[in-house]
Design an enzyme around this catalytic site. Structure first.
Site, short mmCIF file in Angstrom:
data_model
loop_
_atom_site.label_atom_id
_atom_site.label_comp_id
_atom_site.label_asym_id
_atom_site.label_seq_id
_atom_site.Cartn_x
_atom_site.Cartn_y
_atom_site.Cartn_z
N GLY A 55 5.24 -5.66 93.50
CA GLY A 55 5.39 -6.36 92.23
C GLY A 55 5.36 -7.86 92.40
N SER A 56 6.14 -8.56 91.57
CA SER A 56 6.02 -10.02 91.44
C SER A 56 6.41 -10.80 92.70
CB SER A 56 6.88 -10.50 90.27
OG SER A 56 6.34 -10.02 89.06
N VAL A 57 7.06 -10.16 93.67
CA VAL A 57 7.34 -10.84 94.92
C VAL A 57 6.05 -11.36 95.54
CG1 VAL A 57 8.17 -10.50 97.28
CG2 VAL A 57 9.45 -9.57 95.39
#
Length: 572
Positions: free
Chosen positions: A296-298
């Site tokens: 995801g956004s990591v």
């Protein structure tokens, strides 16, 4: 007076024959004895020794596994294994019932197996492996013919479940079968020796006749792990897994300047000291190394990095994210909340999918893939840990803009927590990629430059801004830290499941001259909260706070910390 006449008595013939046979028998025995004594002396000695002497294995002491400060994490303790020679063992002996009670083995089992082995002329059968010495003494005191004790070692793990999946375990023969016990088995194991012993008629050892082969103890192993930080990280992770009713969780802490794994924890865990373990093998796996997932956004951190390497951009450049969604190749990219027009420096703070997509579409799909590949995604870290997962990194086609976009915000790429931690460590080190090590390293480790220092610094500043705002749960009292949240949908039977998530946080502490890179991943929080900032970020904060305190890193909150996102034409 008349003289008495003495008459000689003649023995009957049959007595003479018996006497002759008796004398001949004595002569034959004497002849045989003489023959055996003179001609068969060596043979008889060998046969006699074969019945009274035995070759016995001397178990090698397995090396101690220690943490970086010398604390023992795995040691071998002396134990006894009880075995019988079925050819000497009397299954009908009434003391067998006492033996069974001492060893907690059914009497019938001992007797039946002994008879079975005896029938096949076998001379060795274990009754019970690895009993405590005091139990062995009770067995010895029974003096049952054919029952013997064999000195061995059993592995003991003082840290218990806190480091179970990293250290791994040994089997009943003291051979490493999982984790670092397996990876370094040849170093730790040593080589068994042999000796000759003399036994009495009951098979008991009465005298050692010397070694045949010298035993070679295993070598000790000093890990990079810090037991104090390991315990602190495990406690913080376990509390979060329980609080959020998650399926599992993992956390990794890497030393930015050496690549050493300072802590690696997983929950649920298991007790490695309990030989009879439950059947859930999932708890034995070191998911921080073996399980890859879409983060995801990591991953926006590294999408931004790829853009900054190739596009001239200012931190104040405005990016229009209205109306909160955009179409690409028939698919839709959405933001979780409306951001309007934002600056480049705020894209990571707001975690804007549209913002990072608009930036990434300024470079070629192969260029994004090449940056990820340089950071180590799609191939192993080289840690040497058994079963390490290389993850997945697929090169998108030239016109696959939607695939390129999803790769920039964490889908279509699978990574492990260890890979993520290494990638964040690269940013923290100013662009130097160092090999991951589970073994203690002396001094700073040389590495390979994979990112320009100016670009690494720019990304660090953005990550610091992302944590500084009041909504962030990753903040650490007294320090500036840097990091990025991630909340990824999990794949179900019919595509992405909108009700199942993985909450992630990856970051560095402190933000100025980072000491540690930390990644926390919580799988399927089910208490209502699931965003990375709600679930994983607080765990990061606790681990980072403890690490900075343990390693005596001075607070830096009073230091100035400006944003250094420069126009991208730098050749540094």
């Amino acid at each position: 007076m008349k003289n008495k006449t003495v008459t000689k008595t003649k023995l009957p013939g049959r007595y003479m024959m018996l006497l002759t046979l008796f004398l001949l028998l004595l002569l034959a025995v004497a002849t045989r004895l003489g023959y055996l004594h003179i001609c068969k002396q060596d043979f008889l000695r060998t046969q006699g020794e074969a019945r009274t002497t035995r070759e016995v294995k001397i178990a090698a002491y397995r090396g101690i596994i220690k943490d970086r400060n010398g604390e023992s994490l795995a040691i071998s303790t002396p134990v006894d294994s009880v075995w019988i020679n079925p050819q000497e063992f009397d299954a009908a002996d009434p003391k067998v019932a006492q033996l069974a009670k001492i060893l907690a083995v059914p009497t019938k089992t001992i007797r039946d197996r002994a008879k079975q082995y005896a029938a096949t002329r076998k001379e060795f059968m274990y009754i019970r492996r690895h009993v405590e010495p005091k139990v062995g003494e009770k067995v010895k005191a029974l003096k049952i013919s054919g029952v013997h004790l064999q000195p061995e070692y059993r592995r003991y793990y003082p840290a218990g479940e806190v480091a179970a999946q990293v250290l791994g375990v040994t089997n009943v023969d003291d051979v490493g079968v999982e984790g670092l016990e397996l990876a370094y088995n040849s170093w730790l194991q040593g080589k068994s020796g042999k000796k000759l012993v003399s036994r009495d008629r009951l098979g008991r050892e009465v005298e050692s006749l010397g070694e045949i082969t010298e035993v070679q103890p295993g070598k000790d192993l000093t890990l990079s792990m810090d037991s104090r930080l390991q315990y602190l990280a495990y406690k913080a992770l376990k509390a979060a897994v329980i609080q959020h009713k998650a399926v599992s969780g993992s956390a990794v802490v890497i030393d930015v300047k050496t690549g050493e794994v300072l802590a690696m924890v997983n929950d649920p865990s298991f007790n490695p000291n309990k030989r009879e373990r439950d059947g859930n093998k999932e708890h034995y796996r070191n998911i921080a190394v073996t399980d890859a997932f879409e983060p995801g956004s990591v991953l926006k951190t590294f999408g931004m990095l790829s853009v900054l390497e190739r596009v001239k951009i200012s931190p104040n450049t405005l990016i229009d994210t209205k109306p909160g969604y955009m179409r690409l190749q028939g698919q839709v990219v959405r933001d979780t909340h409306y951001n309007g027009v934002i600056e480049v420096a705020d894209i990571l703070k707001e975690s804007s999918n549209i913002g990072i997509t608009k930036l990434v579409l300024n470079i070629q799909p192969r260029e994004l893939w090449e940056t990820y590949n340089r950071l180590g995604f799609g191939w192993g870290t080289g840690s040497g840990f058994p079963g390490e997962n290389p993850g997945t990194l697929t090169l998108p086609g030239e016109n696959q803009t939607f695939v390129q976009a999803t790769m920039s915000f964490g889908y279509g790429v699978a990574v492990t927590p260890l890979q993520l931690a290494q990638a964040y460590a690269i940013i923290g080190s100013g662009g130097i990629k160092r090999p991951v090590s589970f073994v203690k390293v002396d001094g700073e480790t040389p590495g390979e430059r994979v990112i320009k220092p100016a670009v690494a610094r720019q990304v660090m500043d953005m990550l610091s801004i992302a944590v500084e705002h009041n909504r962030s749960n990753a903040r650490v009292t007294g320090y500036r830290v840097a990091g990025k949240t991630g909340t990824a949908h999990k794949i179900g039977k019919n595509g992405y499941d909108k009700d199942r998530y993985r909450s992630i946080f990856g970051g560095l502490a402190p933000a100025i001259n980072p000491k540690v890179a930390i990644v926390v991943a919580i799988d399927e929080p089910r208490s209502g909260e699931y965003y990375g900032n709600q679930v994983a970020a607080p765990v990061f904060a606790r681990i980072a706070s403890g690490a900075l305190r343990l390693f005596k890193v001075a607070p830096d909150l009073l230091d100035t910390h400006g944003v250094h996102v420069a126009s991208n034409g730098s050749k540094n």
